[in-house]
Write a protein that holds these residues in place. Structure first.
Motif, PDB file in Angstrom:
ATOM      1  N   SER B 137       0.868  -1.165   0.000  1.00  0.00           N
ATOM      2  CA  SER B 137       0.000   0.000   0.000  1.00  0.00           C
ATOM      3  C   SER B 137       0.911   1.222   0.000  1.00  0.00           C
ATOM      4  CB  SER B 137      -0.923   0.006   1.214  1.00  0.00           C
ATOM      5  OG  SER B 137      -0.202   0.371   2.359  1.00  0.00           O
ATOM      6  N   VAL B 138       0.342   2.345  -0.428  1.00  0.00           N
ATOM      7  CA  VAL B 138       1.144   3.560  -0.517  1.00  0.00           C
ATOM      8  C   VAL B 138       1.674   3.925   0.870  1.00  0.00           C
ATOM      9  CG1 VAL B 138       1.131   5.981  -1.210  1.00  0.00           C
ATOM     10  CG2 VAL B 138      -0.222   4.315  -2.478  1.00  0.00           C
ATOM     11  N   GLN B 139       0.805   3.722   1.887  1.00  0.00           N
ATOM     12  CA  GLN B 139       1.222   4.068   3.244  1.00  0.00           C
ATOM     13  C   GLN B 139       2.415   3.211   3.685  1.00  0.00           C
ATOM     14  OE1 GLN B 139       0.064   6.611   4.959  1.00  0.00           O
ATOM     15  NE2 GLN B 139       1.359   6.206   6.725  1.00  0.00           N
ATOM     16  N   ARG B 140       2.389   1.919   3.322  1.00  0.00           N
ATOM     17  CA  ARG B 140       3.510   1.041   3.704  1.00  0.00           C
ATOM     18  C   ARG B 140       4.796   1.490   3.026  1.00  0.00           C
ATOM     19  NH1 ARG B 140       1.778  -4.534   5.725  1.00  0.00           N
ATOM     20  NH2 ARG B 140      -0.299  -4.037   6.464  1.00  0.00           N
ATOM     21  N   LEU B 141       4.681   1.908   1.761  1.00  0.00           N
ATOM     22  CA  LEU B 141       5.862   2.416   1.065  1.00  0.00           C
ATOM     23  C   LEU B 141       6.349   3.702   1.726  1.00  0.00           C
ATOM     24  CD1 LEU B 141       5.120   1.840  -2.718  1.00  0.00           C
ATOM     25  CD2 LEU B 141       6.903   0.785  -1.325  1.00  0.00           C
ATOM     26  N   LEU B 142       5.369   4.507   2.179  1.00  0.00           N
ATOM     27  CA  LEU B 142       5.729   5.767   2.834  1.00  0.00           C
ATOM     28  C   LEU B 142       6.562   5.503   4.092  1.00  0.00           C
ATOM     29  CD1 LEU B 142       5.271   8.884   2.991  1.00  0.00           C
ATOM     30  CD2 LEU B 142       3.383   8.375   4.526  1.00  0.00           C
ATOM     31  N   VAL B 143       6.188   4.449   4.833  1.00  0.00           N
ATOM     32  CA  VAL B 143       6.946   4.099   6.043  1.00  0.00           C
ATOM     33  C   VAL B 143       8.408   3.863   5.676  1.00  0.00           C
ATOM     34  CG1 VAL B 143       7.237   2.388   7.878  1.00  0.00           C
ATOM     35  CG2 VAL B 143       4.944   3.079   7.186  1.00  0.00           C
ATOM     36  N   ILE B 144       8.600   3.090   4.586  1.00  0.00           N
ATOM     37  CA  ILE B 144       9.957   2.693   4.205  1.00  0.00           C
ATOM     38  C   ILE B 144      10.738   3.887   3.657  1.00  0.00           C
ATOM     39  CG2 ILE B 144      11.257   1.245   2.610  1.00  0.00           C
ATOM     40  CD1 ILE B 144       8.934  -0.796   2.878  1.00  0.00           C
ATOM     41  N   ILE B 145      10.112   4.617   2.721  1.00  0.00           N
ATOM     42  CA  ILE B 145      10.833   5.738   2.098  1.00  0.00           C
ATOM     43  C   ILE B 145      11.032   6.869   3.103  1.00  0.00           C
ATOM     44  CG2 ILE B 145      10.727   7.461   0.257  1.00  0.00           C
ATOM     45  CD1 ILE B 145       8.988   5.266  -1.254  1.00  0.00           C
ATOM     46  N   GLY B 146       9.993   7.108   3.902  1.00  0.00           N
ATOM     47  CA  GLY B 146      10.090   8.166   4.916  1.00  0.00           C
ATOM     48  C   GLY B 146      11.238   7.923   5.873  1.00  0.00           C
ATOM     49  N   ALA B 147      11.427   6.658   6.253  1.00  0.00           N
ATOM     50  CA  ALA B 147      12.509   6.329   7.180  1.00  0.00           C
ATOM     51  C   ALA B 147      13.858   6.650   6.563  1.00  0.00           C
ATOM     52  CB  ALA B 147      12.433   4.849   7.560  1.00  0.00           C
ATOM     53  N   VAL B 148      14.007   6.296   5.286  1.00  0.00           N
ATOM     54  CA  VAL B 148      15.289   6.562   4.612  1.00  0.00           C
ATOM     55  C   VAL B 148      15.550   8.073   4.556  1.00  0.00           C
ATOM     56  CG1 VAL B 148      16.547   6.357   2.434  1.00  0.00           C
ATOM     57  CG2 VAL B 148      15.159   4.445   3.258  1.00  0.00           C
ATOM     58  N   VAL B 149      14.519   8.836   4.183  1.00  0.00           N
ATOM     59  CA  VAL B 149      14.674  10.287   4.106  1.00  0.00           C
ATOM     60  C   VAL B 149      15.061  10.853   5.473  1.00  0.00           C
ATOM     61  CG1 VAL B 149      13.432  12.465   3.714  1.00  0.00           C
ATOM     62  CG2 VAL B 149      13.073  10.516   2.178  1.00  0.00           C
ATOM     63  N   LEU B 150      14.380  10.377   6.506  1.00  0.00           N
ATOM     64  CA  LEU B 150      14.645  10.883   7.856  1.00  0.00           C
ATOM     65  C   LEU B 150      16.080  10.570   8.287  1.00  0.00           C
ATOM     66  CD1 LEU B 150      13.165  12.234  10.273  1.00  0.00           C
ATOM     67  CD2 LEU B 150      12.936   9.943  11.214  1.00  0.00           C
ATOM     68  N   ILE B 151      16.522   9.353   7.983  1.00  0.00           N
ATOM     69  CA  ILE B 151      17.876   8.953   8.378  1.00  0.00           C
ATOM     70  C   ILE B 151      18.907   9.825   7.660  1.00  0.00           C
ATOM     71  CG2 ILE B 151      19.567   7.085   8.162  1.00  0.00           C
ATOM     72  CD1 ILE B 151      17.144   5.153   8.689  1.00  0.00           C
ATOM     73  N   VAL B 152      18.688  10.069   6.361  1.00  0.00           N
ATOM     74  CA  VAL B 152      19.630  10.896   5.598  1.00  0.00           C
ATOM     75  C   VAL B 152      19.648  12.321   6.155  1.00  0.00           C
ATOM     76  CG1 VAL B 152      20.072  11.937   3.334  1.00  0.00           C
ATOM     77  CG2 VAL B 152      19.482   9.517   3.502  1.00  0.00           C
ATOM     78  N   LEU B 153      18.466  12.876   6.422  1.00  0.00           N
ATOM     79  CA  LEU B 153      18.385  14.239   6.959  1.00  0.00           C
ATOM     80  C   LEU B 153      19.118  14.343   8.297  1.00  0.00           C
ATOM     81  CD1 LEU B 153      14.719  15.395   6.253  1.00  0.00           C
ATOM     82  CD2 LEU B 153      16.826  16.262   5.237  1.00  0.00           C
ATOM     83  N   LEU B 154      18.899  13.337   9.139  1.00  0.00           N
ATOM     84  CA  LEU B 154      19.521  13.361  10.456  1.00  0.00           C
ATOM     85  C   LEU B 154      21.037  13.266  10.341  1.00  0.00           C
ATOM     86  CD1 LEU B 154      18.318  13.511  13.278  1.00  0.00           C
ATOM     87  CD2 LEU B 154      18.684  11.066  13.493  1.00  0.00           C
ATOM     88  N   HIS B 155      21.476  12.434   9.407  1.00  0.00           N
ATOM     89  CA  HIS B 155      22.913  12.291   9.189  1.00  0.00           C
ATOM     90  C   HIS B 155      23.518  13.624   8.747  1.00  0.00           C
ATOM     91  CE1 HIS B 155      26.676  10.354   8.040  1.00  0.00           C
ATOM     92  NE2 HIS B 155      26.637  11.124   6.970  1.00  0.00           N
ATOM     93  N   LEU B 156      22.847  14.278   7.788  1.00  0.00           N
ATOM     94  CA  LEU B 156      23.347  15.576   7.306  1.00  0.00           C
ATOM     95  C   LEU B 156      23.398  16.582   8.445  1.00  0.00           C
ATOM     96  CD1 LEU B 156      21.570  15.906   3.846  1.00  0.00           C
ATOM     97  CD2 LEU B 156      23.988  15.420   4.311  1.00  0.00           C
ATOM     98  N   PHE B 157      22.351  16.574   9.279  1.00  0.00           N
ATOM     99  CA  PHE B 157      22.289  17.529  10.390  1.00  0.00           C
ATOM    100  C   PHE B 157      23.451  17.309  11.365  1.00  0.00           C
ATOM    101  CE2 PHE B 157      20.886  18.265  14.798  1.00  0.00           C
ATOM    102  CZ  PHE B 157      20.755  19.645  14.757  1.00  0.00           C
ATOM    103  N   LEU B 158      23.691  16.031  11.702  1.00  0.00           N
ATOM    104  CA  LEU B 158      24.727  15.752  12.709  1.00  0.00           C
ATOM    105  C   LEU B 158      26.134  16.014  12.179  1.00  0.00           C
ATOM    106  CD1 LEU B 158      23.353  12.500  14.371  1.00  0.00           C
ATOM    107  CD2 LEU B 158      23.490  14.765  15.386  1.00  0.00           C
ATOM    108  N   LYS B 159      26.317  15.812  10.878  1.00  0.00           N
ATOM    109  CA  LYS B 159      27.678  15.915  10.341  1.00  0.00           C
ATOM    110  C   LYS B 159      27.977  17.269   9.718  1.00  0.00           C
ATOM    111  CE  LYS B 159      28.724  11.628  11.227  1.00  0.00           C
ATOM    112  NZ  LYS B 159      29.637  11.263  12.297  1.00  0.00           N
ATOM    113  N   LYS B 160      26.949  17.927   9.163  1.00  0.00           N
ATOM    114  CA  LYS B 160      27.240  19.101   8.343  1.00  0.00           C
ATOM    115  C   LYS B 160      26.891  20.435   9.008  1.00  0.00           C
ATOM    116  CE  LYS B 160      28.402  16.500   4.842  1.00  0.00           C
ATOM    117  NZ  LYS B 160      29.820  16.278   4.559  1.00  0.00           N
ATOM    118  N   THR B 161      26.092  20.426  10.047  1.00  0.00           N
ATOM    119  CA  THR B 161      25.755  21.715  10.645  1.00  0.00           C
ATOM    120  C   THR B 161      26.521  21.895  11.951  1.00  0.00           C
ATOM    121  OG1 THR B 161      23.943  20.867  11.987  1.00  0.00           O
ATOM    122  CG2 THR B 161      23.386  21.561   9.749  1.00  0.00           C
ATOM    123  N   LEU B 162      26.709  23.155  12.326  1.00  0.00           N
ATOM    124  CA  LEU B 162      27.463  23.467  13.542  1.00  0.00           C
ATOM    125  C   LEU B 162      26.730  22.914  14.766  1.00  0.00           C
ATOM    126  CD1 LEU B 162      29.980  24.931  14.511  1.00  0.00           C
ATOM    127  CD2 LEU B 162      28.571  26.952  14.893  1.00  0.00           C
TER     128      LEU B 162
END
Lengths: 326, 287
Positions: B137-162
């Motif tokens: 279902s679209v929602q199930r895909l959203l869980v998977i893709i959303g998690a990847v996006v969140l992990i990438v964003l968090l990684h960028l935040f921890l490594k690239k911002t002051l």
């Protein structure tokens, strides 16, 4: 002579007398039942106190061992074995299982130990709910016989259908547990428990075998947890997986912390007062746990030794103040 | 084959949730050395807050999600300030007991407000379709893709911002960070905000698919703890890999071995691994 406002020996004597005469003035059968239950919980919390309060190892599998005792007595007495045989057997099984899970679990420290024991507790709870052939699954086991009557020559026998008899039975076991805990904690060996709690590397350095000592505390605690569980089912007459659940462990923890960790009176006070308080707050519904959760946090931050520890501190302060005044 | 693929798909979906929840917990555990045992309960409350904004206030799914992050984030900050900060110099066991108190409060709060029965967030994307024989279902895909996006964003935040690097600095050396003028209390608050906020995201993604109930926090909290301990305290890759790994094992174990005992896998694995390595798989000393 008496400078402290509360004189401990007098107070304990008075409490013992009040406990012995309790059936004479118990308000109603329902409240009497709550009191009997809270005495059983007191045994379990005293045991928890040995491992958490005195030895400093946060075992969160306590309800699981309570459950072993409970299911043990339930299954054995249903099979026709006498309660007086089933109870020590079930408590020993509980201790033995502690001896099995103890060595791997006790290699870990601090919050790791808490998590490992909690994980073990959850497994026991899930198995109790699903192993239908043995535990009756989520419905549990019903119709567990009351403790077998004790025959007394020329006088007939003591039966345990009446609340009064059940009360004295439980009280006897509580006093026995208190006596053993007292002997244990105030012995030289008991001091090693506290040495480990206060500073494990130091205890190790002065020649205490920390691992064996922790294991003994853990196994002893589990024996008494099992004993309490066995008494519980014989009085209630039924058992379900909730007796082994982590929620019961958390309840024990509330009794222990609010009553007073690392004291012998604290667990008894906590296990006795809080279930009664919970009954009074019945109409608050789910607000009750909100209240007790907040109370738990406030106590651990400001009064880590609980109610009994707090009163003792106050007692000592007043005594000091009187001494300086005279 | 179809059954296998379906189980793998579901496993990845559960794994996504586990990974995000464990990620939030590992930040707090590894960086602040706080055994935030109430993390699973924050997750649970995150689902309820999103539910509240959608059904009681009639907001859309995405604005509700955003508000839920903010509300839960603030709640996390408050929790750190009142529950954990006073216990900073106390024995570990005290913080753990306080955490048990906190989780009882959170669970009772959800029960008082929403009742003990399960509730369901209206599914924003209920559309289902078949792909390679797997029902998605679209929602199930959203869980998977959303998690990847969140992990990438968090990684960028921890490594690239002051601001993100101050969190890492405190993790590496608390005193050193203080000497460099980093306000450790502010970093603690920020870490708790991120940790709780991500828990709210995880809960809001998966709650339209499964019911939410006050009791669901305990089990997922314990699993997150297990993932964090096995993956190494404070290790972000450890939490992510551990999360997906547990999701897959549980899904396959539940599908092929026994559905009733699928929760036993995680807890059993923990005990077995600890019997061989008492400090966890990636054996750092505990804080």
């Amino acid at each position: 002579m008496i400078t402290k406002p509360i004189h401990t020996k007098l107070l304990y004597g008075f409490i013992l007398l009040a406990a012995l005469l309790l059936p004479l003035y118990a308000p109603d059968p329902y409240m009497f039942q709550v009191i009997i239950m809270s005495l059983i919980f007191a045994i379990a919390v005293l045991a928890m106190n040995l491992i958490i309060g005195f030895t400093g190892q946060a075992s969160l599998a306590h309800a699981a061992f309570f459950g072993f005792g409970a299911y043990g007595v339930a299954i054995m007495t249903k099979a026709g074995i006498s309660f007086w045989l089933a109870l020590p057997a079930a408590a020993s099984i509980s201790a033995l299982l502690g001896l099995v899970i103890g060595p791997p679990a006790l290699r870990t420290r601090g919050s790791y130990f808490a998590i490992v024991t909690l994980a073990f507790g959850v497994i026991v709870w899930i198995v109790a709910g699903n192993w239908v052939q043995v535990t009756g699954g989520h419905n549990g086991i019903f119709g567990i016989p009351r403790p077998t009557p004790i025959p007394i020559p020329f006088l007939g026998e003591i039966e345990f259908f009446e609340q009064t008899a059940q009360y004295y039975l439980v009280l006897a076991f509580l006093l026995l547990t208190l006596f053993i805990m007292h002997r244990l904690v105030y012995s030289v060996f008991g001091l090693t428990f506290m040495a480990i709690r206060n500073n494990e590397p130091l205890a190790d350095a002065v020649g205490i075998n920390t691992f064996t000592t922790k294991l003994i505390a853990f196994v002893t605690a589990n024996f008494f947890a099992g004993l309490a569980g066995g008494l519980y089912v014989a009085i209630i007459g039924a058992v379900s997986p909730s007796v082994a659940s982590h929620m019961l462990t958390f309840n024990f923890l509330i009794f222990l912390i609010l009553g007073g960790m690392a004291t012998l009176t604290g667990p008894v006070v906590g296990a006795f007062a809080i279930p009664i308080l919970m009954e009074w707050l019945q109409e608050l519904g789910h607000f009750r746990m909100l209240f007790f959760g907040v109370l738990l946090i406030v106590t651990i931050i400001y009064f880590p030794r609980g109610l009994v520890g707090g009163i003792r501190q106050l007692n000592q302060k007043i005594a000091d103040w009187r001494q300086t005044k005279s | 084959m179809e059954l296998f693929l379906q189980q793998v798909f579901n496993g990845i979906m559960f794994g996504s949730t586990y990974a995000i929840v464990a990620l939030g917990l590992t930040l707090v555990m590894g960086i602040l050395h706080i055994p935030n045992f109430a993390h699973g309960h924050l997750y649970m409350l995150g689902g309820y807050i999103t539910y509240f904004f959608i059904t009681s206030l009639g907001l859309g799914y995405w604005p509700s999600l955003l508000l839920s992050i903010i509300v839960l984030g603030i709640l996390g900050v408050i929790m750190e300030a009142i529950v954990y900060r006073p216990l900073h110099d106390q024995p570990h066991i005290n913080a753990f007991i306080a955490a048990v108190g906190a989780l009882l409060v959170l669970e009772a709060m959800a029960e008082v407000i929403w009742g003990p029965q399960g509730l369901r967030i209206p599914n924003p994307y209920p559309h289902t379709f078949q792909f390679l024989g797997i029902i998605m279902s679209v929602q199930r895909l959203l869980v998977i893709i959303g998690a990847v996006v969140l992990i990438v964003l968090l990684h960028l935040f921890l490594k690239k911002t002051l601001t993100g690097t101050t969190i890492e600095a405190v993790a590496q050396n608390r005193e050193g960070a203080m000497l460099n003028g980093i306000n450790v209390n502010r970093v603690s608050a920020l870490t708790f905000f991120i940790s709780s906020g991500t828990a709210a995201v995880a809960a809001s993604f998966i709650s339209p698919i499964f019911v939410i109930s006050p009791a669901m926090g305990a089990i997922i909290g314990m699993k997150a703890f297990i993932i964090v301990i096995l993956g190494g305290m404070g290790s972000i890759p450890g939490a992510i890999i551990g999360g997906y790994f547990l999701g897959l094992i549980e899904s396959l174990g539940g599908g092929y071995v026994s559905a009733a005992y699928k929760d036993v896998i995680a807890f059993g694995a923990l005990i077995v691994i600890f019997s061989f390595k008492p400090t966890g798989l990636f054996g750092k000393k505990e804080g």
